[in-house]
Design an enzyme around this catalytic site. Structure first.
Site, short mmCIF file in Angstrom:
data_model
loop_
_atom_site.label_atom_id
_atom_site.label_comp_id
_atom_site.label_asym_id
_atom_site.label_seq_id
_atom_site.Cartn_x
_atom_site.Cartn_y
_atom_site.Cartn_z
N PRO A 45 -3.44 11.40 -2.17
CA PRO A 45 -3.83 12.75 -2.61
C PRO A 45 -2.74 13.54 -3.33
O PRO A 45 -1.57 13.14 -3.41
CB PRO A 45 -4.22 13.44 -1.30
N GLU A 46 -3.16 14.70 -3.81
CA GLU A 46 -2.27 15.67 -4.44
C GLU A 46 -1.11 16.01 -3.51
O GLU A 46 -1.32 16.28 -2.31
CB GLU A 46 -3.06 16.94 -4.79
N VAL A 47 0.10 15.99 -4.05
CA VAL A 47 1.36 16.27 -3.33
C VAL A 47 1.35 15.72 -1.90
O VAL A 47 1.76 16.40 -0.95
CB VAL A 47 1.75 17.76 -3.37
N PHE A 48 0.90 14.48 -1.75
CA PHE A 48 0.92 13.85 -0.43
C PHE A 48 2.35 13.78 0.10
O PHE A 48 2.59 13.91 1.29
CB PHE A 48 0.33 12.44 -0.52
N ASN A 120 4.34 19.86 -9.31
CA ASN A 120 3.25 19.13 -8.69
C ASN A 120 2.95 17.94 -9.61
O ASN A 120 2.41 18.11 -10.69
CB ASN A 120 2.04 20.05 -8.56
#
Length: 319
Positions: A45-48, A120
């Site tokens: 996922p996003e910025v895991f 990000n």
């Protein structure tokens, strides 16, 4: 003959927020699990790495910041990574060992001009361990602007693979029609859309993109609870009264005609699997090719500045 099939895995999980090693450990264990079940493309996922700080204010109000909030942000900064850097090397070794493509959302620390800016970012690593590229989110959404700088057109990245062209945009960038068009124009076949949006409306977005771009869409979100937050954060109180589940997930895989290949997963951790047939992308463009026969360049044209933006340019002068 080129193999136009690929088994993909979409990880819905979350690390301990602001703890880099927690994210690396989870990436390692979940990548091994997914690869063990045949996945050759694995998406996080996003910025895991090192987590999405949902609900935290960092002590910011319009016109003021707090010392304690700056210390919380410093923890975020310290858990970020350089791209490429030591952590991408570790992830490259993992990808090479398991012979998989990895796509991972990370918080990237600027290493060129100022170490004080974070981005990000989404990174791509190949099955030979090579760092293939990155994308920096063009516009952080709302209060995300307190945390991350803006990317530029130089990282509208699409990667050529044996099974098709791979790329994507992050979260609400996917609401930017011109950004989507810039990706479609690069022949994207598998469109990665990591997000922090767990609302029902997000599902309409990813299904629209799949149908519009005639591509597979892989959407990946974190499943996050308050248990993943360090309680010694200065502004832990921001989430103290929130529900235990802070992000319910909603990861999904959508086919090139807008239908679910794997329906959204909610309210738990998990890994979604699917085998994608890239010939379906070709067949889907028979009646609609958004940047091909269904475009009108005589009426509409898009100009993309794909040059890297630099705050300082060095010029050589000769006598």
């Amino acid at each position: 003959m080129i193999n136009r099939h690929v088994r993909v895995a979409v990880v819905q999980s979350a690390p301990t927020l602001f703890v880099k090693q927690s994210a690396l450990d989870k990436i390692t264990s979940l990548t091994r699990e997914a690869a063990g079940k045949g996945a050759r493309l694995i998406v996080f996922p996003e910025v895991f790495l090192p987590g999405y700080p949902r609900g935290l204010s960092f002590g910011v109000r319009v016109g003021s910041r707090s010392h304690e909030g700056r210390k919380d942000w410093q923890r975020y900064w310290e858990s970020s990574i350089e791209v490429p850097g030591p952590e991408t090397n570790i992830l490259g070794e993992l990808a090479k060992e398991l012979e998989v493509y990895l796509v991972i959302g990370v918080v990237e620390r600027d290493q060129e001009f100022s170490s004080g800016t974070l981005y990000n970012s989404m990174i791509y690593i190949g099955p030979d361990g090579t760092f293939l590229g990155k994308h920096r989110k063009l516009v952080p959404t709302g209060s995300e602007r307190l945390l991350w700088g803006q990317g530029d057109g130089s990282t509208l990245t699409v990667i050529e693979t044996p099974f098709g062209n791979l790329g994507g945009l992050i979260c609400w960038e996917n609401y930017m029609p011109l950004a989507r068009t810039a990706m479609y124009a690069q022949g994207i076949d598998i469109y990665i859309a990591p997000t922090a949006d767990a609302r029902d409306t997000w599902q309409a977005t990813i299904r629209h993109i799949a149908c519009e771009g005639r591509c597979y869409v892989i959407s990946c979100n974190q499943f996050t609870t308050k248990a993943t937050y360090p309680t010694d954060l200065a502004y832990y109180g921001d989430i103290r009264e929130d529900n235990d589940v802070l992000s319910r997930g909603g990861s999904a895989i959508v086919g090139p005609l807008g239908e679910y290949i794997v329906e959204p997963l909610y309210n738990k951790e998990g890994i979604l699997f699917a085998t994608l047939d890239l010939d379906e992308v070709t067949r889907s463009r028979f009646d609609f090719d958004v940047v091909g026969h269904y475009s009108r360049p005589d009426v509409f044209q898009l100009v993309v500045n794909d040059r890297k933006q630099e705050i300082v340019s060095k010029m050589a002068y000769s006598d």
